[in-house]
Design a protein around this motif. Structure first.
Motif, PDB file in Angstrom:
ATOM      1  N   SER A 203      -1.431  18.761  -0.090  1.00 48.62           N
ATOM      2  CA  SER A 203      -1.076  18.588   1.300  1.00 48.62           C
ATOM      3  C   SER A 203       0.330  17.662   1.137  1.00 48.62           C
ATOM      4  O   SER A 203       0.924  17.174   1.974  1.00 48.62           O
ATOM      5  CB  SER A 203      -1.800  17.774   1.876  1.00 48.62           C
ATOM      6  OG  SER A 203      -2.187  16.434   1.393  1.00 48.62           O
TER       7      SER A 203
ATOM      8  N   ARG B  99      -0.380   3.199   3.232  1.00 50.11           N
ATOM      9  CA  ARG B  99       0.590   4.029   2.639  1.00 50.11           C
ATOM     10  C   ARG B  99       0.474   5.388   3.109  1.00 50.11           C
ATOM     11  O   ARG B  99      -0.643   6.185   2.944  1.00 50.11           O
ATOM     12  CB  ARG B  99       0.611   4.408   1.042  1.00 50.11           C
ATOM     13  CG  ARG B  99       0.944   2.998   0.329  1.00 50.11           C
ATOM     14  CD  ARG B  99       1.259   3.076  -1.189  1.00 50.11           C
ATOM     15  NE  ARG B  99       1.909   4.241  -1.480  1.00 50.11           N
ATOM     16  CZ  ARG B  99       3.178   3.957  -2.247  1.00 50.11           C
ATOM     17  NH1 ARG B  99       3.354   2.784  -2.825  1.00 50.11           N
ATOM     18  NH2 ARG B  99       4.057   4.827  -2.772  1.00 50.11           N
TER      19      ARG B  99
ATOM     20  N   VAL C  92      -5.756  17.805  -1.680  1.00 43.97           N
ATOM     21  CA  VAL C  92      -4.882  16.585  -1.609  1.00 43.97           C
ATOM     22  C   VAL C  92      -3.486  16.579  -1.940  1.00 43.97           C
ATOM     23  O   VAL C  92      -2.418  16.541  -1.388  1.00 43.97           O
ATOM     24  CB  VAL C  92      -5.194  15.336  -1.821  1.00 43.97           C
ATOM     25  CG1 VAL C  92      -4.540  14.055  -1.370  1.00 43.97           C
ATOM     26  CG2 VAL C  92      -6.724  14.607  -1.099  1.00 43.97           C
TER      27      VAL C  92
ATOM     28  N   PRO D 100       3.608  14.894  -6.154  1.00 43.29           N
ATOM     29  CA  PRO D 100       2.439  14.168  -5.888  1.00 43.29           C
ATOM     30  C   PRO D 100       1.579  14.186  -7.181  1.00 43.29           C
ATOM     31  O   PRO D 100       1.425  15.140  -8.056  1.00 43.29           O
ATOM     32  CB  PRO D 100       1.607  14.887  -4.921  1.00 43.29           C
ATOM     33  CG  PRO D 100       2.082  15.978  -4.558  1.00 43.29           C
ATOM     34  CD  PRO D 100       3.429  16.190  -5.231  1.00 43.29           C
TER      35      PRO D 100
ATOM     36  N   LYS E 201       0.589  14.829  -1.032  1.00 43.21           N
ATOM     37  CA  LYS E 201       0.064  13.402  -1.285  1.00 43.21           C
ATOM     38  C   LYS E 201      -0.512  13.034  -2.449  1.00 43.21           C
ATOM     39  O   LYS E 201      -0.935  13.893  -3.015  1.00 43.21           O
ATOM     40  CB  LYS E 201      -0.784  12.827   0.208  1.00 43.21           C
ATOM     41  CG  LYS E 201      -0.468  12.990   1.479  1.00 43.21           C
ATOM     42  CD  LYS E 201      -1.433  12.491   2.463  1.00 43.21           C
ATOM     43  CE  LYS E 201      -0.780  12.549   3.591  1.00 43.21           C
ATOM     44  NZ  LYS E 201      -1.674  11.963   4.708  1.00 43.21           N
ATOM     45  N   HIS E 202      -0.284  12.039  -2.906  1.00 44.92           N
ATOM     46  CA  HIS E 202      -0.837  11.566  -4.096  1.00 44.92           C
ATOM     47  C   HIS E 202      -2.427  11.374  -3.751  1.00 44.92           C
ATOM     48  O   HIS E 202      -2.791  11.166  -2.659  1.00 44.92           O
ATOM     49  CB  HIS E 202      -0.423  10.005  -4.718  1.00 44.92           C
ATOM     50  CG  HIS E 202       1.164  10.004  -4.910  1.00 44.92           C
ATOM     51  ND1 HIS E 202       1.859  10.863  -5.609  1.00 44.92           N
ATOM     52  CD2 HIS E 202       2.073   9.061  -4.057  1.00 44.92           C
ATOM     53  CE1 HIS E 202       3.319  10.464  -5.686  1.00 44.92           C
ATOM     54  NE2 HIS E 202       3.158   9.647  -4.606  1.00 44.92           N
TER      55      HIS E 202
ATOM     56  N   ASP F 206       1.390   8.297   2.173  1.00 40.17           N
ATOM     57  CA  ASP F 206       1.641   9.488   1.071  1.00 40.17           C
ATOM     58  C   ASP F 206       0.249   9.292   0.204  1.00 40.17           C
ATOM     59  O   ASP F 206       0.493   9.741  -0.883  1.00 40.17           O
ATOM     60  CB  ASP F 206       2.956   9.032   0.245  1.00 40.17           C
ATOM     61  CG  ASP F 206       2.955   7.784  -0.228  1.00 40.17           C
ATOM     62  OD1 ASP F 206       1.784   7.069  -0.322  1.00 40.17           O
ATOM     63  OD2 ASP F 206       3.772   7.521  -1.325  1.00 40.17           O
ATOM     64  N   LEU F 207      -0.767   8.750   0.610  1.00 44.79           N
ATOM     65  CA  LEU F 207      -1.907   8.857  -0.090  1.00 44.79           C
ATOM     66  C   LEU F 207      -2.993   9.497   0.507  1.00 44.79           C
ATOM     67  O   LEU F 207      -3.398   9.348   1.708  1.00 44.79           O
ATOM     68  CB  LEU F 207      -2.414   7.536  -0.627  1.00 44.79           C
ATOM     69  CG  LEU F 207      -1.609   6.553  -1.283  1.00 44.79           C
ATOM     70  CD1 LEU F 207      -2.389   5.122  -1.629  1.00 44.79           C
ATOM     71  CD2 LEU F 207      -1.492   7.029  -2.801  1.00 44.79           C
ATOM     72  N   GLY F 208      -3.713  10.327  -0.340  1.00 49.74           N
ATOM     73  CA  GLY F 208      -4.966  10.778   0.140  1.00 49.74           C
ATOM     74  C   GLY F 208      -6.291  10.685  -0.705  1.00 49.74           C
ATOM     75  O   GLY F 208      -5.995  10.224  -1.711  1.00 49.74           O
TER      76      GLY F 208
END
Ligand code: 5GP
Length: 218
Positions: free
Chosen positions: A92, A27, A89, A3, A94-95, A29-31
């Motif tokens: 975790s 998405r 983030v 990420p 995620k990007h 995969d995003l924080g």
């Protein structure tokens, strides 16, 4: 996956918040890195969700403890990104998407070399003016202040890796999303690429030797 932080900048009223929110919804995969600010909350904004709303004293304490990955004075108020918010983030898996101004983006890129910097241009000065006029009553910054900021921001677009025109929301969201997809497969970001390649090459060596022996003269 490896990420990375994605910094989204645009002149005030350029739609960063809307684009960020849509990307987050679409998405998994995003924080989001919740920034700190000394400006007052606007109607509907929630402390800890939209921003951590701090007093100037609290902000300065964080700054003096070196807790900001970047910070800036924007329209007379402090804004800053906590290193811990970004790290949490990324940890975790995620990007992390960040909506920060051009001064902060430059500092952040220095502190976090793997960051991806995206700038959204307004389609025209007319559209920028209309968007700014809509927002003009929202806080203390006057239209002239915002125009001057936009002017200054456009001078430093060359610091960004990607530049796109935010004409329509959906194509803009799709373009930023495709930037994330492309960055994910950037060679430098692929974890353990050398050992993946070594495995493939080793297996190919074996197969080539086997075929050579099978097909060779009896
Ligand atoms: P607003 O007060 O309208 O939410 O944001 C004003 C400006 O501050 C926007 O350009 C926004 O991108 C920027 N900003 C928001 N959070 C941060 C931050 O953590 N750091 C920096 N440098 N700018 C920020």
């Amino acid at each position: 996956m490896n990420p990375f932080p994605l910094v989204l900048s645009a002149p005030s009223g350029g739609g960063k918040t809307t684009v960020t929110k849509l990307l987050m919804q679409r998405r998994g995969d995003l924080g989001y890195s919740v920034s700190c600010t000394t400006r007052a909350p606007r109607a509907g904004e929630v402390d800890g969700v939209d921003y951590h709303f701090l007093t100037e004293g609290q902000f300065i304490e964080h700054r003096e403890r070196g807790e900001f990955a970047e910070w800036a004075l924007v329209h007379g108020k402090f804004y800053g990104t906590l290193k811990s918010a970004v790290s949490a983030v990324l940890a975790s898996g995620k990007h992390v998407i960040m909506d920060i101004d051009v001064q902060g983006a430059a500092q952040f890129a220095g502190a976090w070399p793997g960051a991806v910097l995206v700038f959204m241009l307004p389609p025209s000065v007319g559209v920028l003016l209309a968007r700014l006029q809509e927002r003009n009553t929202e806080d203390g910054a006057t239209l002239l202040t915002r125009l001057k900021s936009a002017h200054a921001e456009l001078q430093v677009v060359s610091r960004y890796h990607y530049v796109l025109v935010n004409d329509d929301l959906e194509p803009t969201v799709a373009r930023v999303s495709s930037i994330i997809d492309a960055e994910e497969v950037k060679r430098e970001r692929i974890r353990a690429l050398d050992s993946q390649l070594a495995d493939l090459i080793g297996t190919l060596d074996f197969e080539i030797r086997r075929q050579t022996t099978d097909d060779g003269p009896q």
